[in-house]
Write a protein that holds these residues in place. Structure first.
Motif, PDB file in Angstrom:
ATOM      1  N   GLY A  29       0.799  -1.221   0.000  1.00 31.03           N
ATOM      2  CA  GLY A  29       0.000   0.000   0.000  1.00 31.03           C
ATOM      3  C   GLY A  29       0.830   1.270   0.000  1.00 31.03           C
ATOM      4  N   SER A  30       2.132   1.129   0.213  1.00 34.15           N
ATOM      5  CA  SER A  30       3.006   2.306   0.198  1.00 34.15           C
ATOM      6  C   SER A  30       3.365   2.662  -1.246  1.00 34.15           C
ATOM      7  CB  SER A  30       4.283   2.042   0.999  1.00 34.15           C
ATOM      8  OG  SER A  30       5.095   1.088   0.332  1.00 34.15           O
ATOM      9  N   PHE A  31       3.844   3.868  -1.442  1.00 34.75           N
ATOM     10  CA  PHE A  31       4.285   4.292  -2.765  1.00 34.75           C
ATOM     11  C   PHE A  31       5.455   3.430  -3.229  1.00 34.75           C
ATOM     12  CE2 PHE A  31       6.717   7.465  -5.446  1.00 34.75           C
ATOM     13  CZ  PHE A  31       5.909   7.325  -6.551  1.00 34.75           C
ATOM     14  N   ALA A  32       6.366   3.115  -2.328  1.00 38.01           N
ATOM     15  CA  ALA A  32       7.506   2.260  -2.684  1.00 38.01           C
ATOM     16  C   ALA A  32       7.015   0.898  -3.176  1.00 38.01           C
ATOM     17  CB  ALA A  32       8.449   2.097  -1.495  1.00 38.01           C
ATOM     18  N   TYR A  33       6.030   0.321  -2.512  1.00 39.74           N
ATOM     19  CA  TYR A  33       5.484  -0.976  -2.930  1.00 39.74           C
ATOM     20  C   TYR A  33       4.850  -0.856  -4.310  1.00 39.74           C
ATOM     21  CZ  TYR A  33       3.208  -5.516  -2.619  1.00 39.74           C
ATOM     22  OH  TYR A  33       2.815  -6.806  -2.849  1.00 39.74           O
ATOM     23  N   LEU A  54       5.531  15.672  -9.638  1.00 42.74           N
ATOM     24  CA  LEU A  54       4.534  16.452  -8.901  1.00 42.74           C
ATOM     25  C   LEU A  54       3.176  15.769  -8.845  1.00 42.74           C
ATOM     26  CD1 LEU A  54       5.438  20.032 -10.159  1.00 42.74           C
ATOM     27  CD2 LEU A  54       6.111  18.926  -8.015  1.00 42.74           C
ATOM     28  N   ASP A  55       2.783  15.103  -9.926  1.00 43.30           N
ATOM     29  CA  ASP A  55       1.495  14.406  -9.933  1.00 43.30           C
ATOM     30  C   ASP A  55       1.487  13.244  -8.940  1.00 43.30           C
ATOM     31  OD1 ASP A  55       0.416  16.106 -11.879  1.00 43.30           O
ATOM     32  OD2 ASP A  55       1.093  14.814 -13.527  1.00 43.30           O
ATOM     33  N   GLU A  56       2.572  12.477  -8.927  1.00 40.39           N
ATOM     34  CA  GLU A  56       2.659  11.367  -7.966  1.00 40.39           C
ATOM     35  C   GLU A  56       2.719  11.896  -6.537  1.00 40.39           C
ATOM     36  OE1 GLU A  56       4.826   7.894 -10.576  1.00 40.39           O
ATOM     37  OE2 GLU A  56       6.083   9.237  -9.397  1.00 40.39           O
ATOM     38  N   ASP A  65      10.935  15.278  -0.568  1.00 44.84           N
ATOM     39  CA  ASP A  65      11.877  14.391   0.129  1.00 44.84           C
ATOM     40  C   ASP A  65      11.296  12.996   0.321  1.00 44.84           C
ATOM     41  OD1 ASP A  65      13.788  16.378   0.273  1.00 44.84           O
ATOM     42  OD2 ASP A  65      13.283  16.953   2.336  1.00 44.84           O
ATOM     43  N   GLN A  66      10.017  12.907   0.651  1.00 48.46           N
ATOM     44  CA  GLN A  66       9.381  11.605   0.832  1.00 48.46           C
ATOM     45  C   GLN A  66       9.308  10.840  -0.488  1.00 48.46           C
ATOM     46  OE1 GLN A  66       5.760  13.160   2.520  1.00 48.46           O
ATOM     47  NE2 GLN A  66       6.286  12.387   4.567  1.00 48.46           N
ATOM     48  N   TRP A  67       9.031  11.550  -1.582  1.00 46.87           N
ATOM     49  CA  TRP A  67       8.995  10.916  -2.897  1.00 46.87           C
ATOM     50  C   TRP A  67      10.357  10.308  -3.218  1.00 46.87           C
ATOM     51  CZ3 TRP A  67      11.438  11.094  -7.590  1.00 46.87           C
ATOM     52  CH2 TRP A  67      10.784  10.524  -8.678  1.00 46.87           C
ATOM     53  N   LEU A  73      13.946   3.677  -1.822  1.00 45.25           N
ATOM     54  CA  LEU A  73      13.612   2.449  -1.097  1.00 45.25           C
ATOM     55  C   LEU A  73      13.202   1.343  -2.068  1.00 45.25           C
ATOM     56  CD1 LEU A  73      13.351   1.378   1.805  1.00 45.25           C
ATOM     57  CD2 LEU A  73      11.010   2.236   1.813  1.00 45.25           C
ATOM     58  N   ALA A  74      12.361   1.661  -3.032  1.00 43.60           N
ATOM     59  CA  ALA A  74      11.929   0.669  -4.026  1.00 43.60           C
ATOM     60  C   ALA A  74      13.117   0.184  -4.851  1.00 43.60           C
ATOM     61  CB  ALA A  74      10.859   1.272  -4.926  1.00 43.60           C
ATOM     62  N   TRP A  75      13.948   1.123  -5.294  1.00 35.69           N
ATOM     63  CA  TRP A  75      15.119   0.771  -6.090  1.00 35.69           C
ATOM     64  C   TRP A  75      16.069  -0.131  -5.297  1.00 35.69           C
ATOM     65  CZ3 TRP A  75      20.224   2.212  -5.025  1.00 35.69           C
ATOM     66  CH2 TRP A  75      21.151   1.841  -6.006  1.00 35.69           C
TER      67      TRP A  75
END
Length: 84
Positions: A29-33, A54-56, A65-67, A73-75
Motif C-alpha cells: 500500500g506504500s508508494f515504494a510498494y 509532482l502528480d505522484e 523528500d518523501q517521494w 527504497l523501491a530501487w
C-alpha cells in the motif's frame, strides 16, 4: 513483520534476515510498494535520477523528500533482490 521506512532501515533488515526477500520489508500500500509492483529495476534506476514527479506527490500525499525516499527504497529493495 517490520517494514523499512528508509534505505538505512532496509539495509539493516536485509542484513538481519538474509533468507527473506528484500521486497518483503516494503509495506503493501506504500508508494515504494506500488513502484516495485509497476516498474522494472531499470525503470526504478532511471527514476532515482529524475526530479520528483509532482502528480505522484499529489496523488500519494508526499513531499519531495518523501517521494525521493520512497523511490530510493523501491530501487534498493530491487537491487538487493537481484543480488540473491
Amino acid at each position: 513483520m517490520e517494514f523499512a521506512r528508509n534505505a538505512e532501515e532496509l539495509d539493516a533488515l536485509v542484513d538481519a534476515n538474509p533468507y527473506q526477500y528484500p521486497t518483503e520489508f516494503i509495506e503493501k500500500g506504500s508508494f515504494a510498494y506500488h513502484l516495485i509492483e509497476t516498474n522494472t529495476f531499470m525503470a526504478l534506476t532511471a527514476l532515482t535520477e529524475m526530479p520528483a514527479d509532482l502528480d505522484e506527490m499529489a496523488q500519494w500525499c508526499l513531499t519531495e523528500d518523501q517521494w525521493v525516499e520512497q523511490v530510493t527504497l523501491a530501487w534498493l529493495a530491487r537491487m538487493h533482490e537481484s543480488a540473491i
